[in-house]
Motif scaffolding. Structure first.
Motif, PDB file in Angstrom:
ATOM      1  N   GLU A   1      31.651  44.643 -28.170  1.00 15.03           N
ATOM      2  CA  GLU A   1      31.908  43.687 -27.096  1.00 15.03           C
ATOM      3  C   GLU A   1      31.670  42.269 -27.568  1.00 15.03           C
ATOM      4  O   GLU A   1      32.159  41.312 -26.968  1.00 15.03           O
ATOM      5  N   ASN A   2      30.934  42.139 -28.669  1.00 14.21           N
ATOM      6  CA  ASN A   2      30.623  40.836 -29.248  1.00 14.21           C
ATOM      7  C   ASN A   2      31.467  40.649 -30.497  1.00 14.21           C
ATOM      8  O   ASN A   2      31.429  41.484 -31.404  1.00 14.21           O
ATOM      9  N   VAL A   3      32.231  39.557 -30.586  1.00 14.98           N
ATOM     10  CA  VAL A   3      33.115  39.353 -31.726  1.00 14.98           C
ATOM     11  C   VAL A   3      32.331  39.229 -33.030  1.00 14.98           C
ATOM     12  O   VAL A   3      32.793  39.658 -34.095  1.00 14.98           O
ATOM     13  N   ILE A   4      31.110  38.685 -32.966  1.00 14.06           N
ATOM     14  CA  ILE A   4      30.310  38.561 -34.177  1.00 14.06           C
ATOM     15  C   ILE A   4      29.836  39.936 -34.634  1.00 14.06           C
ATOM     16  O   ILE A   4      29.853  40.251 -35.837  1.00 14.06           O
ATOM     17  N   ALA A   5      29.430  40.782 -33.679  1.00 13.66           N
ATOM     18  CA  ALA A   5      28.991  42.134 -34.032  1.00 13.66           C
ATOM     19  C   ALA A   5      30.139  42.946 -34.615  1.00 13.66           C
ATOM     20  O   ALA A   5      29.964  43.698 -35.581  1.00 13.66           O
ATOM     21  N   ALA A   6      31.329  42.795 -34.051  1.00 13.62           N
ATOM     22  CA  ALA A   6      32.494  43.498 -34.597  1.00 13.62           C
ATOM     23  C   ALA A   6      32.794  43.007 -36.006  1.00 13.62           C
ATOM     24  O   ALA A   6      33.117  43.793 -36.901  1.00 13.62           O
ATOM     25  N   SER A   7      32.663  41.709 -36.204  1.00 12.56           N
ATOM     26  CA  SER A   7      32.889  41.142 -37.538  1.00 12.56           C
ATOM     27  C   SER A   7      31.864  41.673 -38.533  1.00 12.56           C
ATOM     28  O   SER A   7      32.198  41.965 -39.690  1.00 12.56           O
ATOM     29  N   TRP A   8      30.608  41.800 -38.100  1.00 15.33           N
ATOM     30  CA  TRP A   8      29.565  42.310 -38.994  1.00 15.33           C
ATOM     31  C   TRP A   8      29.888  43.738 -39.452  1.00 15.33           C
ATOM     32  O   TRP A   8      29.737  44.077 -40.622  1.00 15.33           O
ATOM     33  N   GLN A   9      30.348  44.587 -38.522  1.00 11.66           N
ATOM     34  CA  GLN A   9      30.713  45.956 -38.898  1.00 11.66           C
ATOM     35  C   GLN A   9      31.791  45.958 -39.979  1.00 11.66           C
ATOM     36  O   GLN A   9      31.709  46.687 -40.970  1.00 11.66           O
TER      37      GLN A   9
END
Length: 536
Positions: free
Chosen positions: A509-517
């Protein structure tokens, strides 16, 4: 599937490329002389018979190109062609500066554009129909007398034939009688359909006896089909551009035309072994013109032999020819299995084989992978666009545990908006690698770039192989479901190590968290490619 013939191409059939002239008219393409020389080398390497380099005398760039091409390009297969127009009305070809520039180019072959539509003669050239015929006759005869081979492009031929067929044919006869080797019928507006092209070419061939060629624009989406229809009707000269580049929507695409001629018609139009260079040449020219290669282009696109549906995969596992019209290797391409929520057991088994992972007929393992893929795609992951993330998932299932080079303790990204209008992005990463706890902080031009730099700072001393990695593309998509800032986000990252490129995916749900994955997968896969043993 028809294999190519073994004899060398001869003069009985011409593949004529006009990427450097007609293709360069595409919106967004601006070729330097160096670009044109590079493309000419690629086309010659591919083995086309003729390369139209431009209009010498019309602009300094084309004039320079011909001068440099003579000195710098060792043409092994192709002849260089200069393009120009018939002489001016009321003048003599021997005294026309534009005609002289064609001769001064040093090109052994010259293509002349001639008006074949009566309205164009009267409205554009502002001369009589008889004078236009004399312009064709005089210019062709003069160039032939100077020892040059001449082709004549009959501009707007099909529209002219519809309006005044006898005059259009008179232009063809005049050009042929004056010494033109080939008279090319041009669908300049691109409005023709295959049956119409076939009928006109067959009639003109029977009525004039001239050797005919075809030049088709793609405004109806039929340029390749129209080109092949003309061949069916007796044309023995095809004009095309690499990747279909050209004005408006483009021209007949060189690569599908050549592949069809060799593999479907059994015509020998390229030197031995060159058809297998089709995909490489297509992509190389796309790089020179700075346009992303079309993924769905016939024969050469990365999706041209990509299979997604489980039903297709089951059949392909038995016999690839059941869902492929040719073996992709014939044009230098490869078959790809796409993994998605449509995947069945056969898709996973074939994909594992493609990746070099032996699933050993383990039905339970394959079933587990299928369910895992469907479960994750339901959450928004996409593996058909992220082969690297899928390979990591697959290897994790085969090994019974995730592939790990490092364990992340925590990460954070800070975005600071300052009163003076400037911004600061800082990230901190805490992780364990080879029993060592590492804390690294870095700044970047955005939060994701800062995270990428912090991760690199943390890991490069332990894994120096990561120094070669570079993020080359970053895509964000808001998925269906919740609205606005509560929406689920999918991030796709493409990474390169200088020799290859791979894509990874993250969803949150968080674009930064998705980017980290996606970043974690990108670095993990990079270390796997580099041959580094995972941590135990």
């Amino acid at each position: 599937m028809t294999e190519t013939a073994t004899s060398e191409p001869d003069d009985s059939f011409h593949v004529f490329d006009t990427t450097l002239r007609d293709g360069a008219q595409r919106e967004g393409i601006n070729l330097t002389v160096a670009d044109k020389l590079a493309i000419a080398r690629h086309l010659d390497d591919f083995g086309v018979g003729f390369i139209e380099g431009g209009w010498p005398g019309a602009n300094p760039r084309d004039t320079e190109f011909f001068a440099r091409a003579r000195a710098e390009v060792d043409f092994r297969h192709a002849q260089l062609v200069a393009f120009g127009a018939t002489r001016r009305a009321g003048a003599r070809a021997a005294e026309d500066p534009q005609v002289k520039a064609l001769l001064d180019s040093g090109a052994p072959v010259i293509t002349l554009v001639a008006k074949s539509h009566d309205r164009h003669v009267e409205l554009a050239l502002r001369t009589t129909l008889d004078e236009n015929l004399e312009m064709v006759r005089d210019t062709v005869s003069h160039l032939r007398a100077q020892g040059r081979r001449v082709f004549v492009d009959c501009e707007h031929f099909f529209d002219g034939y519809r309006a005044n067929p006898e005059y259009a044919k008179a232009v063809v006869r005049t050009a042929a009688e004056a010494g033109a080797d080939v008279v090319i019928l041009c669908d300049t507006n691109g409005g023709m359909l295959p049956a119409q092209v076939h009928a006109v070419v067959a009639t003109v061939l029977a009525d004039t006896g001239a050797r005919l060629g075809i030049h088709a624009q793609d405004d109806t989406g039929c340029a390749v089909a129209n080109t092949l229809a003309a061949v069916d009707a007796g044309a023995t000269h095809v004009q095309c551009t690499a990747n279909g580049y050209g004005e408006r929507v483009g021209n007949a695409n060189l690569f599908p035309v050549v592949a069809a001629l060799e593999l479907k018609y059994g015509k020998k139009v390229l030197p031995d072994g060159k058809l297998r260079e089709t995909t490489r040449i297509s992509h190389a020219i796309a790089e020179v013109v700075n346009l992303t290669p079309s993924t769905h282009q016939p024969y050469v696109g990365v999706s041209a032999f990509a299979h997604k549906a489980g039903l297709h995969a089951s059949a392909i596992k038995v016999d690839p020819d059941l869902y492929q019209h040719i073996a992709p290797e014939l044009v230098g391409n490869t078959m790809r299995m796409l993994v998605s929520d449509m995947a069945g057991r056969a898709s996973i088994e074939l994909k594992g084989k493609e990746l070099g992972i032996d699933l050993g007929g383990d039905r339970e393992l394959v079933g587990r992978v299928v369910e895992r893929v469907k479960e994750r795609e339901l959450k928004g992951y996409t593996y058909e666009a992220a082969d690297a993330s899928f390979e990591l998932l697959l290897r994790g299932e085969v090994e019974g545990r995730p592939l790990k080079y490092f364990d992340v303790e925590s990460w954070r990204a800070i975005v600071e908006d300052r009163p003076d209008g400037t911004h600061a992005n800082e990230a901190t990463v805490k992780l364990w690698a080879k029993s060592e706890r590492i804390v690294a902080t870095a700044e970047g031009n955005g939060p994701v770039n800062a995270l990428d730099r912090a991760l690199r700072v943390a890991l490069e001393k332990i894994y120096p192989q990561l120094a070669a990695l570079e993020l080359v593309d970053y895509k964000v998509r808001i998925l269906e479901g919740k609205h606005g800032t509560q929406s689920t986000t999918r991030v796709l990252i493409s990474t390169s190590d200088g020799t290859g490129e791979w894509s990874t995916v993250g969803v949150a749900e968080n674009v930064i968290a998705a980017s980290w994955q996606a970043l974690e997968d990108a670095y993990t896969y990079g270390l796997l490619r580099a041959g580094v043993e995972p941590a135990q």
